[in-house]
Scaffold this motif. Structure first.
Motif, PDB file in Angstrom:
ATOM      1  N   ASN A  27       0.940  -1.115   0.145  1.00  0.00           N
ATOM      2  CA  ASN A  27       0.219   0.014   0.439  1.00  0.00           C
ATOM      3  C   ASN A  27       0.808   0.851   0.105  1.00  0.00           C
ATOM      4  OD1 ASN A  27      -2.242  -1.704   0.661  1.00  0.00           O
ATOM      5  ND2 ASN A  27      -1.819  -1.238   2.276  1.00  0.00           N
ATOM      6  N   MET A  28       0.198   2.528  -0.507  1.00  0.00           N
ATOM      7  CA  MET A  28       1.179   3.827  -0.251  1.00  0.00           C
ATOM      8  C   MET A  28       0.391   4.623   0.870  1.00  0.00           C
ATOM      9  SD  MET A  28       3.535   3.591  -2.405  1.00  0.00           S
ATOM     10  CE  MET A  28       4.062   2.605  -4.288  1.00  0.00           C
ATOM     11  N   ASP A  29       1.578   5.627   1.156  1.00  0.00           N
ATOM     12  CA  ASP A  29       1.723   6.544   2.174  1.00  0.00           C
ATOM     13  C   ASP A  29       2.613   7.353   1.556  1.00  0.00           C
ATOM     14  OD1 ASP A  29      -0.858   5.667   4.311  1.00  0.00           O
ATOM     15  OD2 ASP A  29       0.660   4.095   4.184  1.00  0.00           O
ATOM     16  N   ILE A  30       1.811   8.927   1.703  1.00  0.00           N
ATOM     17  CA  ILE A  30       2.376   9.554   1.897  1.00  0.00           C
ATOM     18  C   ILE A  30       3.358  10.191   3.159  1.00  0.00           C
ATOM     19  CG2 ILE A  30       2.170  12.736   1.738  1.00  0.00           C
ATOM     20  CD1 ILE A  30       0.287  12.059  -0.446  1.00  0.00           C
ATOM     21  N   ALA A  31       4.922  10.218   3.133  1.00  0.00           N
ATOM     22  CA  ALA A  31       5.714  10.418   4.630  1.00  0.00           C
ATOM     23  C   ALA A  31       4.982  11.501   5.355  1.00  0.00           C
ATOM     24  CB  ALA A  31       7.302  10.696   3.660  1.00  0.00           C
ATOM     25  N   ASP A  32       5.207  13.252   4.556  1.00  0.00           N
ATOM     26  CA  ASP A  32       4.827  13.704   5.518  1.00  0.00           C
ATOM     27  C   ASP A  32       2.808  14.429   4.919  1.00  0.00           C
ATOM     28  OD1 ASP A  32       4.610  16.197   6.237  1.00  0.00           O
ATOM     29  OD2 ASP A  32       5.975  17.380   5.081  1.00  0.00           O
ATOM     30  N   LYS A  33       2.780  14.040   5.575  1.00  0.00           N
ATOM     31  CA  LYS A  33       1.212  14.303   5.162  1.00  0.00           C
ATOM     32  C   LYS A  33       0.528  15.754   6.279  1.00  0.00           C
ATOM     33  CE  LYS A  33      -0.787   9.019   5.435  1.00  0.00           C
ATOM     34  NZ  LYS A  33      -1.200   8.892   6.344  1.00  0.00           N
ATOM     35  N   GLN A  34       1.337  15.860   6.705  1.00  0.00           N
ATOM     36  CA  GLN A  34       0.819  17.871   7.159  1.00  0.00           C
ATOM     37  C   GLN A  34       1.409  18.567   6.383  1.00  0.00           C
ATOM     38  OE1 GLN A  34      -1.142  17.662  10.211  1.00  0.00           O
ATOM     39  NE2 GLN A  34      -1.257  15.362   9.929  1.00  0.00           N
ATOM     40  N   GLY A  35       2.298  18.602   5.903  1.00  0.00           N
ATOM     41  CA  GLY A  35       3.484  19.796   5.181  1.00  0.00           C
ATOM     42  C   GLY A  35       3.083  19.872   3.886  1.00  0.00           C
ATOM     43  N   THR A  36       2.067  19.101   3.144  1.00  0.00           N
ATOM     44  CA  THR A  36       2.276  18.966   1.656  1.00  0.00           C
ATOM     45  C   THR A  36       0.265  20.062   1.039  1.00  0.00           C
ATOM     46  OG1 THR A  36       1.360  17.776  -0.405  1.00  0.00           O
ATOM     47  CG2 THR A  36       0.462  16.538   1.751  1.00  0.00           C
ATOM     48  N   TRP A  37       0.483  20.002  -0.051  1.00  0.00           N
ATOM     49  CA  TRP A  37      -0.853  21.127  -0.437  1.00  0.00           C
ATOM     50  C   TRP A  37      -1.601  20.053  -0.774  1.00  0.00           C
ATOM     51  CZ3 TRP A  37      -1.670  20.430  -5.546  1.00  0.00           C
ATOM     52  CH2 TRP A  37       0.305  20.726  -6.652  1.00  0.00           C
ATOM     53  N   PHE A  38      -1.512  19.023  -1.193  1.00  0.00           N
ATOM     54  CA  PHE A  38      -1.474  18.240  -2.152  1.00  0.00           C
ATOM     55  C   PHE A  38      -3.552  17.953  -1.187  1.00  0.00           C
ATOM     56  CE2 PHE A  38      -2.629  13.330  -3.452  1.00  0.00           C
ATOM     57  CZ  PHE A  38      -2.492  13.746  -4.415  1.00  0.00           C
ATOM     58  N   SER A  39      -3.185  17.720  -0.222  1.00  0.00           N
ATOM     59  CA  SER A  39      -4.664  17.279   0.216  1.00  0.00           C
ATOM     60  C   SER A  39      -5.568  18.175   0.314  1.00  0.00           C
ATOM     61  CB  SER A  39      -4.879  17.311   2.088  1.00  0.00           C
ATOM     62  OG  SER A  39      -4.161  19.066   2.271  1.00  0.00           O
TER      63      SER A  39
END
Length: 324
Positions: free
Chosen positions: A144-156
């Motif tokens: 499975n895949m997860d973004i490493a830095d979930k707090q520091g991305t504008w992707f959300s």
């Protein structure tokens, strides 16, 4: 007179029966649970339906063109995994267009097989369902895949953001429906899709490039799947590599519920929107009245059978045929 009335009622139910059933469902769920018609619940249903709804918009083009696309579920898994993986490797600015490009390549390949080589769309897309699933597992290494830095991305922002209180998935869903609806109803390309789906041979004799039209319907479908993958990845910032498994049947059910014919040549984006909402509110209502989530699988089956029956009935103008 009685026979005429009987045919009239049967013809009406054949054309609008699913809407009648939807109204009955809505009234029943509203009486069973007061939260059903609450604004937060309505917004929640539309938001949760947006991802499948976006995919249904693209499949509408394919179905009106007289074909099927059973690969959208596995293709959505591929898009989600790819954009999540590339997010950490090359950044979201490059990951998003790269994912769209790869997904469009898959759509172009399917469109080439169905449009130019004239292979059966059911067989091709059913085969691609397995092939793309294998491609997704290969890309992810079975993980499975997860973004490493979930707090520091504008992707959300795509899956979790909002504008003036309206969730971004709903805005994207609505804008895409508006654009595709205008393309389908107001452009020469849209009219060619109806012509090809209604009578492909006649369309060819009329000078319409049938193969090219079919090819581009699969490109539209792939673009919508990529958009759905972006929304899914952005909403959770992580995903299983089977996230889209089974979605192809739900998406097809939404399109058929909206009135698009499996025989091609009929359907609209607006009616597909109605089909998406019907499906979403029925699933939500079942949960609110206390039925377990796995009951939804039975409902999906029943709704698909009902939709196909009403589709055939609408063609012949009655609910059943006296000829065995």
């Amino acid at each position: 007179m009685a026979e005429l009335t009987k045919k009239g009622i049967g013809g009406f139910l054949a054309r609008q029966g699913i809407l009648v059933a939807f109204v009955i469902f809505m009234v029943g769920f509203a009486l069973a649970n007061q939260r059903f018609l609450a604004m937060d619940n309505i917004f929640g249903v539309i938001r949760s339906s947006a991802i499948l709804g976006v995919m249904a918009l693209g499949v509408t083009f394919v179905v009106i063109g007289g074909n099927l696309d059973l690969s959208v579920g596995s293709m959505m898994s591929f898009s989600t995994i790819v954009v999540l993986d590339l997010h950490d490797k090359i950044g979201p600015t490059l990951a998003i267009p790269a994912m769209f490009g790869l997904t469009l390549l898959l759509g172009a390949f399917i469109g080439f097989l169905v449009g130019y080589l004239k292979l059966n769309s059911l067989i091709v897309t059913l085969g691609m369902l397995s092939a793309i699933h294998g491609l997704t597992l290969t890309w992810s290494g079975g993980k499975n895949m997860d973004i490493a830095d979930k707090q520091g991305t504008w992707f959300s922002i795509f899956g979790q953001g909002d504008i003036v209180g309206i969730p971004m998935p709903i805005i994207i869903f609505g804008l895409l429906a508006l654009v595709l609806g205008l393309i389908l109803s107001k452009t020469p390309f849209g009219r060619k899709i109806y012509a090809v789906g209604g009578n492909g041979q006649a369309a060819t004799f009329s000078g319409i490039p049938r193969a090219r039209v079919v090819f581009f319907t699969y490109l539209v479908s792939a673009f919508c799947v990529a958009t759905a993958g972006l929304l899914q990845a952005s909403r959770s910032l992580g995903s299983q590599n089977t996230v889209g498994q089974g979605y192809e049947l739900e998406v097809l059910a939404m399109v058929i519920l909206g009135g698009a014919s499996l025989l091609g040549g009929s359907g609209t984006i607006l009616k597909t929107l109605i089909g998406v909402l019907i499906f979403g509110f029925i699933e939500n209502g079942l949960l609110l009245v206390g039925l377990e989530f796995y009951v939804q699988d039975i409902v999906v089956w029943a709704v698909i059978i009902l939709a196909v029956w009403l589709d055939i009935a609408a063609k012949r103008g009655r609910l059943w045929s006296p000829i065995a």
